[in-house]
Motif scaffolding. Sequence first.
Motif, mmCIF file in Angstrom:
data_model
loop_
_atom_site.group_PDB
_atom_site.id
_atom_site.type_symbol
_atom_site.label_atom_id
_atom_site.label_comp_id
_atom_site.label_asym_id
_atom_site.label_seq_id
_atom_site.Cartn_x
_atom_site.Cartn_y
_atom_site.Cartn_z
ATOM 1 N N GLY A 1 48.342 49.341 39.246
ATOM 2 C CA GLY A 1 47.462 48.193 39.099
ATOM 3 C C GLY A 1 48.051 46.889 39.574
ATOM 4 N N GLU A 2 49.347 46.888 39.902
ATOM 5 C CA GLU A 2 50.005 45.651 40.307
ATOM 6 C C GLU A 2 49.931 45.440 41.819
ATOM 7 O OE1 GLU A 2 51.547 43.154 38.334
ATOM 8 O OE2 GLU A 2 50.382 44.244 36.826
ATOM 9 N N GLN B 1 45.162 55.552 40.234
ATOM 10 C CA GLN B 1 46.594 55.234 40.134
ATOM 11 C C GLN B 1 47.066 54.530 41.412
ATOM 12 O OE1 GLN B 1 48.502 56.168 37.087
ATOM 13 N NE2 GLN B 1 46.319 55.940 36.663
ATOM 14 N N GLY C 1 40.299 54.062 36.709
ATOM 15 C CA GLY C 1 41.649 54.519 36.400
ATOM 16 C C GLY C 1 42.408 55.087 37.578
ATOM 17 N N ARG D 1 41.374 47.129 43.458
ATOM 18 C CA ARG D 1 41.505 46.599 42.093
ATOM 19 C C ARG D 1 40.373 47.088 41.197
ATOM 20 N NH1 ARG D 1 43.302 40.273 43.241
ATOM 21 N NH2 ARG D 1 45.226 40.777 44.383
ATOM 22 N N ALA D 2 39.156 47.130 41.749
ATOM 23 C CA ALA D 2 38.015 47.588 40.957
ATOM 24 C C ALA D 2 38.134 49.059 40.606
ATOM 25 C CB ALA D 2 36.721 47.336 41.727
ATOM 26 N N TRP D 3 38.610 49.886 41.535
ATOM 27 C CA TRP D 3 38.744 51.322 41.267
ATOM 28 C C TRP D 3 39.865 51.586 40.258
ATOM 29 C CZ3 TRP D 3 34.854 50.437 44.160
ATOM 30 C CH2 TRP D 3 33.968 51.451 44.531
ATOM 31 N N VAL D 4 40.897 50.749 40.247
ATOM 32 C CA VAL D 4 41.926 50.878 39.211
ATOM 33 C C VAL D 4 41.336 50.558 37.849
ATOM 34 C CG1 VAL D 4 44.084 49.890 38.325
ATOM 35 C CG2 VAL D 4 43.851 50.386 40.764
ATOM 36 N N ARG D 5 40.632 49.441 37.760
ATOM 37 C CA ARG D 5 40.117 48.984 36.463
ATOM 38 C C ARG D 5 38.944 49.828 35.967
ATOM 39 N NH1 ARG D 5 38.694 42.759 34.645
ATOM 40 N NH2 ARG D 5 37.720 43.291 32.649
ATOM 41 N N SER D 6 38.032 50.159 36.868
ATOM 42 C CA SER D 6 36.817 50.860 36.442
ATOM 43 C C SER D 6 36.997 52.363 36.298
ATOM 44 C CB SER D 6 35.685 50.582 37.441
ATOM 45 O OG SER D 6 35.350 49.215 37.472
ATOM 46 N N THR E 1 48.478 50.932 43.680
ATOM 47 C CA THR E 1 49.158 49.646 43.826
ATOM 48 C C THR E 1 48.751 49.058 45.165
ATOM 49 O OG1 THR E 1 51.079 50.904 44.619
ATOM 50 C CG2 THR E 1 51.177 50.059 42.356
ATOM 51 N N ARG F 1 40.117 59.039 43.311
ATOM 52 C CA ARG F 1 39.495 59.147 41.995
ATOM 53 C C ARG F 1 39.240 60.604 41.614
ATOM 54 N NH1 ARG F 1 33.370 56.874 41.084
ATOM 55 N NH2 ARG F 1 33.063 57.579 38.921
#
Length: 332
Positions: A233-234, A168, A166, A159-164, A170, A109
């Motif tokens: 994110g996938e 980068q 950003g 998943r939370a760190w991607v959504r909350s 997978t 992050r």
Amino acid sequence: MRILVTGGAGFIGSNFVHHLVEHTDHTVTVLDKLTYAGNLASLEGLPTERVEFVKGDIADASLVDELFGRHDAVVHYAAESHNDNSLNDPRPFLDTNIIGTYTLLEAARRHGIRFHHISTDEVYGDLELDDPARFTENTPYNPSSPYSSTKAGSDLLVRAWVRSFGVQATISNCSNNYGPYQHVEKFIPRQITNVLRGERPKLYGTGENVRDWIHADDHSSAVLTILEKGVIGETYLIGADGEKNNKDVVESILTELGQPADAYDLVTDRPGHDLRYAIDSTKLRTELGWAPRYGDFAAGLAATIAWYRDNEAWWAPQKEATEAKYRASGQA
């Protein structure tokens, strides 16, 4: 690229490092704590101008921050992963799989670095032996051991760190790996090395539990494909259509080594032993164009047996202590 590989002296991590050196021009830094499952001998022979080793803990925030600051991507293999060990002492699995992954995500992050998280199909629980279904990216999580529950937790953190935030990132969830450099506590190398030492293989319960086997080199090629082509994110499931029950695997090992197929012993089953894993890797194959090299499990197993036959100096130092642990647990 400059790629940081956590857990790169472990089994699938070291195979990935070898794969990067052989198939790309990337430089690699391995970060590994060198617990019992890490082995510097697994990195021997690699070019020092392209592969750097750093001994350290993924939960060491200052070290992680320094390393992330000089790399372009991170592939996160480091994990406590042996189910039997998680049943005996769950705490190290929380420390490494949850806190360690959190520490890496916070560094990703801060630095805006590409992050790929390695996980397992065991987060999905198990399937009935006669169920035609396979795990997909949409299968609900249903972990059954301290190991798989901490891996499920680490997936959810990513998943939370991607959504909350950003990040980068997978994720890939892979089926059971086999191949070179795997610790002899694990199922396939334990059986191979028992036979090579003139001892009988050991089979939990009746051996009907099914695993979906993939050669570690195929796992490596899939991870590199996701790193290069994956959508942020996938999640991608990695498998090679290698479903075999444990009894068939042991009998194949014995046959390949010239022994009677029934020359094995049944031992006490593991508590909560999952029945069957099976991966549907359609998304990875169709969207990213990946395919396994070892489509035939028998060919991959024969190559693995040959490696252990030719590399006793690598596995022999681990063997006696491993078997002593199994004897102490009544599973020898």
